[in-house]
Design a protein around this motif. Structure first.
Motif, PDB file in Angstrom:
ATOM      1  N   UNK A  49      43.502  38.925  29.835  1.00  0.00           N
ATOM      2  CA  UNK A  49      42.355  39.121  28.946  1.00  0.00           C
ATOM      3  C   UNK A  49      41.103  39.588  29.666  1.00  0.00           C
ATOM      4  N   UNK A  50      41.185  39.731  30.990  1.00  0.00           N
ATOM      5  CA  UNK A  50      40.032  40.116  31.797  1.00  0.00           C
ATOM      6  C   UNK A  50      40.445  41.234  32.739  1.00  0.00           C
ATOM      7  N   UNK A  51      39.596  42.221  32.886  1.00  0.00           N
ATOM      8  CA  UNK A  51      39.813  43.282  33.864  1.00  0.00           C
ATOM      9  C   UNK A  51      38.819  43.078  34.998  1.00  0.00           C
ATOM     10  N   UNK A  52      39.325  42.983  36.206  1.00  0.00           N
ATOM     11  CA  UNK A  52      38.481  42.791  37.381  1.00  0.00           C
ATOM     12  C   UNK A  52      38.487  44.062  38.208  1.00  0.00           C
ATOM     13  N   UNK A  53      37.311  44.452  38.656  1.00  0.00           N
ATOM     14  CA  UNK A  53      37.155  45.573  39.572  1.00  0.00           C
ATOM     15  C   UNK A  53      36.461  45.070  40.831  1.00  0.00           C
ATOM     16  N   UNK A  54      36.860  45.595  41.969  1.00  0.00           N
ATOM     17  CA  UNK A  54      36.245  45.254  43.241  1.00  0.00           C
ATOM     18  C   UNK A  54      35.005  46.125  43.416  1.00  0.00           C
ATOM     19  N   UNK A  55      33.924  45.498  43.854  1.00  0.00           N
ATOM     20  CA  UNK A  55      32.687  46.230  44.153  1.00  0.00           C
ATOM     21  C   UNK A  55      32.729  46.603  45.627  1.00  0.00           C
ATOM     22  N   UNK A  56      32.677  47.895  45.909  1.00  0.00           N
ATOM     23  CA  UNK A  56      32.706  48.395  47.276  1.00  0.00           C
ATOM     24  C   UNK A  56      31.342  48.998  47.599  1.00  0.00           C
TER      25      UNK A  56
END
Length: 172
Positions: free
Chosen positions: A54-61
């Motif tokens: 239910x959640x989309x996670x993106x890495x902050x670079x």
């Protein structure tokens, strides 16, 4: 699979297994852990976050290294459809505008590419730095949610509900 997004200073990309220990390390920083918590096993907490359907996670670079993570989820009922965002950054990069850039970049994607007309975010009411960050990205306070979340000390604390409408999205 979420696409890679490019902000003015940050890149938001899908996570890989190599990101898990780095994100767990960021979550272990006292300034982050106070807000995000996650139990005694932060590797398991990050792994669970990345697996949540239910959640989309993106890495902050930032400057080629993992600086944190930003997540979004959505209410799909067509009469109430909107998205929500949450974020954490390595305290070593605080104060550089990276949070604002990451939030603004993801908000732009959610509105422009995915058609959301409203996005919400809910910092602790006493988290002045987060509130400044979200305000710079175009979010506006909606109201105080009393006794919204339990703090690490076991007591309840207020949250601030903020929202951003498509017309409010800033690009500067």
């Amino acid at each position: 699979m979420e696409k890679t997004l490019y902000g003015a200073q940050v890149v938001l990309r899908p996570p890989t297994p190599d990101d898990i220990p780095v994100l767990a390390g960021i979550r272990a920083e006292p300034e982050v852990r106070t807000i995000w918590r996650g139990g005694d096993d932060l590797v398991a907490a990050v792994t669970q976050d990345l697996a949540d359907p239910d959640v989309t996670t993106l890495v902050i670079v930032y400057e080629g290294r993992t600086a944190g993570a930003i997540q979004w989820g959505a209410e799909q009922d067509p009469d109430y459809r909107h998205a929500n965002i949450d974020i954490y950054l390595d305290p070593a990069v605080h104060g550089r505008g990276l949070g604002t850039d990451a939030v603004r970049t993801l908000a732009h994607h959610l509105i422009t590419d995915l058609g959301h007309h409203r996005i919400v975010i809910d910092p602790a009411a006493d988290n002045a730095a987060a509130i400044r960050c979200y305000t710079k990205a175009g979010f506006r306070p909606v109201g105080i949610m009393r006794d919204y979340e339990r703090g690490p000390d076991g007591t309840w604390h207020d949250g601030l509900l903020m929202d951003l409408l498509a017309a409010d999205l800033t690009t500067a």
